[in-house]
Design an enzyme around this catalytic site. Structure first.
Site, PDB file in Angstrom:
ATOM      1  N   ARG A 163     -14.450  -6.350   1.813  1.00 59.56           N
ATOM      2  CA  ARG A 163     -13.002  -6.307   1.593  1.00 59.56           C
ATOM      3  C   ARG A 163     -12.384  -7.627   2.059  1.00 59.56           C
ATOM      4  O   ARG A 163     -11.503  -8.182   1.390  1.00 59.56           O
ATOM      5  CB  ARG A 163     -12.370  -5.134   2.373  1.00 59.56           C
ATOM      6  CG  ARG A 163     -12.632  -3.745   1.823  1.00 59.56           C
ATOM      7  CD  ARG A 163     -11.956  -3.492   0.497  1.00 59.56           C
ATOM      8  NE  ARG A 163     -10.515  -3.650   0.551  1.00 59.56           N
ATOM      9  CZ  ARG A 163      -9.666  -2.686   0.927  1.00 59.56           C
ATOM     10  NH1 ARG A 163     -10.123  -1.499   1.296  1.00 59.56           N
ATOM     11  NH2 ARG A 163      -8.363  -2.896   0.914  1.00 59.56           N
TER      12      ARG A 163
ATOM     13  N   ARG B  49       0.877  -1.174   0.000  1.00 57.21           N
ATOM     14  CA  ARG B  49       0.000   0.000   0.000  1.00 57.21           C
ATOM     15  C   ARG B  49       0.915   1.224   0.000  1.00 57.21           C
ATOM     16  O   ARG B  49       1.570   1.516   1.000  1.00 57.21           O
ATOM     17  CB  ARG B  49      -0.904  -0.010   1.227  1.00 57.21           C
ATOM     18  CG  ARG B  49      -1.930   1.128   1.284  1.00 57.21           C
ATOM     19  CD  ARG B  49      -2.828   0.939   2.500  1.00 57.21           C
ATOM     20  NE  ARG B  49      -3.698   2.065   2.744  1.00 57.21           N
ATOM     21  CZ  ARG B  49      -4.945   2.187   2.289  1.00 57.21           C
ATOM     22  NH1 ARG B  49      -5.458   1.203   1.541  1.00 57.21           N
ATOM     23  NH2 ARG B  49      -5.682   3.233   2.578  1.00 57.21           N
TER      24      ARG B  49
ATOM     25  N   CYS C  82     -16.115   3.891  -0.393  1.00 58.25           N
ATOM     26  CA  CYS C  82     -15.040   3.020   0.100  1.00 58.25           C
ATOM     27  C   CYS C  82     -14.645   3.333   1.540  1.00 58.25           C
ATOM     28  O   CYS C  82     -13.949   2.526   2.163  1.00 58.25           O
ATOM     29  CB  CYS C  82     -13.835   3.095  -0.830  1.00 58.25           C
ATOM     30  SG  CYS C  82     -13.081   4.733  -0.941  1.00 58.25           S
TER      31      CYS C  82
ATOM     32  N   GLN D 218     -10.180  -2.769  -3.359  1.00 59.94           N
ATOM     33  CA  GLN D 218     -11.436  -2.139  -2.951  1.00 59.94           C
ATOM     34  C   GLN D 218     -12.521  -2.371  -3.992  1.00 59.94           C
ATOM     35  O   GLN D 218     -13.671  -2.671  -3.662  1.00 59.94           O
ATOM     36  CB  GLN D 218     -11.235  -0.638  -2.748  1.00 59.94           C
ATOM     37  CG  GLN D 218     -12.507   0.133  -2.444  1.00 59.94           C
ATOM     38  CD  GLN D 218     -13.157  -0.285  -1.146  1.00 59.94           C
ATOM     39  OE1 GLN D 218     -12.526  -0.218  -0.096  1.00 59.94           O
ATOM     40  NE2 GLN D 218     -14.416  -0.705  -1.183  1.00 59.94           N
TER      41      GLN D 218
ATOM     42  N   ASP E 266     -16.490   9.265  -3.337  1.00 60.94           N
ATOM     43  CA  ASP E 266     -15.291   9.134  -2.512  1.00 60.94           C
ATOM     44  C   ASP E 266     -14.975  10.521  -1.968  1.00 60.94           C
ATOM     45  O   ASP E 266     -15.560  11.521  -2.400  1.00 60.94           O
ATOM     46  CB  ASP E 266     -14.134   8.585  -3.373  1.00 60.94           C
ATOM     47  CG  ASP E 266     -12.938   8.119  -2.543  1.00 60.94           C
ATOM     48  OD1 ASP E 266     -13.047   8.120  -1.297  1.00 60.94           O
ATOM     49  OD2 ASP E 266     -11.904   7.772  -3.129  1.00 60.94           O
TER      50      ASP E 266
ATOM     51  N   HIS F 269      -6.840   1.207  -7.166  1.00 59.34           N
ATOM     52  CA  HIS F 269      -7.237   0.573  -5.899  1.00 59.34           C
ATOM     53  C   HIS F 269      -8.044  -0.692  -6.219  1.00 59.34           C
ATOM     54  O   HIS F 269      -9.238  -0.797  -5.926  1.00 59.34           O
ATOM     55  CB  HIS F 269      -8.078   1.546  -5.076  1.00 59.34           C
ATOM     56  CG  HIS F 269      -8.159   1.202  -3.621  1.00 59.34           C
ATOM     57  ND1 HIS F 269      -7.604   0.054  -3.077  1.00 59.34           N
ATOM     58  CD2 HIS F 269      -8.752   1.858  -2.569  1.00 59.34           C
ATOM     59  CE1 HIS F 269      -7.831   0.029  -1.781  1.00 59.34           C
ATOM     60  NE2 HIS F 269      -8.532   1.098  -1.446  1.00 59.34           N
TER      61      HIS F 269
END
Length: 319
Positions: A305, A114, A277, A144, A237, A141
């Site tokens: 997730r 990450r 998310c 996700q 987001d 991403h």
């Protein structure tokens, strides 16, 4: 502990750096694998497919859901997850990415990273002899979005032919990965972003071209009402991602009319699904009425997730 047969299913790719590393069929395999293991969790059925295996996790960006879901996922699969803060490794003291990747590959069975730079992730994967998973980079991403697709499939029973509308910053990792996912699965996707915040040209064009092969229509709008018309799924987001906090004041002005609220969502389908998310900034990109309302599935999405990533690491690391 009961015995569990190792699945013979695997993925063509050695690593997952972007959603585009997968095929549409592989995405459906991952979703169905995730649903099986989600049921096993709910029933308390052990499923140690990765008994004795270790996932190394390198974090250059902070995390709640990514770290916890991967650690718990590896434990439920019978393996172990090892947390590595980048500042505590030799990467933080100048060791090359290639050397670090080659060394860690001798110790672990898979790596999740990450970080900020996607180029660093690609360099790491090139030097690694074990699967590398993108836990988040600035432009992508994928883990996700696999959870998002799992959530949509659970609620809607399909992906192909649905319309997803993303409202907000189009030039971020969520938008890019959702575009790639829509293109591969035959979903239609409309992005609503202010001028200057549209998706990356190359990523959008590649997704659009792939979408044409699969019957997916992808479009970018600067008018959120046009974009959200008849949407089955509405996604947003935060307006400023990690590393962009100094731009928040300006972005609040630019994105003011791109808030997901009751007035905007009345143009979506009456049974639309809302996803985010997380973490969310209520009162900015979305109102409390929407994110806490009857259309919201954000906590199912967050839970997924765990299940989507378990399917991914099982199919990558269980080869």
């Amino acid at each position: 502990m009961g015995s569990v047969k190792q699945s013979n299913t695997s993925l063509q790719t050695d690593h997952l750096l972007t959603v585009a590393d997968l095929t549409g069929d592989e995405i459906m395999v991952l979703i169905k694998e995730a649903l099986v293991m989600k049921k096993q969790v709910k029933e308390g059925t052990p499923h140690p497919y990765l008994q004795g295996k270790t996932l190394g996790m390198i974090f250059e960006k902070s995390s709640t859901r990514t770290r916890v879901s991967f650690e718990v996922g590896m434990m439920q699969l019978g393996g172990h997850a090892l947390f590595l803060n980048a500042n505590d490794t030799q990467l933080g003291r100048g060791e090359t990415v290639s050397d670090t990747a080659q060394v860690l590959s001798r110790y672990v069975d898979g790596l999740m990273i990450r970080t900020f730079s996607h180029e660093m992730l690609e360099e790491f994967a090139d030097a690694s002899s074990v699967p590398v998973i993108n836990g988040l980079t600035d432009p992508h991403h994928p883990t996700q979005v696999l959870a998002d697709l799992l959530t949509i499939y659970e609620y809607k029973g399909k992906l192909r032919g649905l319309k997803l509308c993303y409202v907000g910053d189009g030039n971020n990792n969520m938008t890019h990965s959702l575009l790639q996912a829509a293109a591969l699965t035959g979903m239609h996707m409309a992005v609503a972003s202010p001028e200057g915040y549209a998706p990356h040209d190359m990523i959008f064009q590649q997704a659009k071209d792939k979408g044409e092969e699969n019957g997916a229509k992808l479009a970018v709008h600067d008018n959120p009402i046009e974009a959200i018309q008849d949407a089955d799924i509405v996604v947003t987001d935060v307006w400023a991602s990690m590393g962009e906090e100094n731009e928040l004041a300006e972005r609040k002005l630019r994105f003011e009319s791109f808030q997901v609220n009751k007035e905007l969502t009345q143009f979506a389908k009456s049974d639309y699904l809302f996803l985010h998310c997380l973490p969310a900034h209520q009162g900015e990109e979305v109102t409390a009425e929407i994110i806490d309302g009857e259309h919201s599935a954000v906590f199912d999405e967050a839970e997924n997730r765990l299940h989507a990533q378990k399917a991914l690491i099982k199919l990558l690391m269980g080869k």
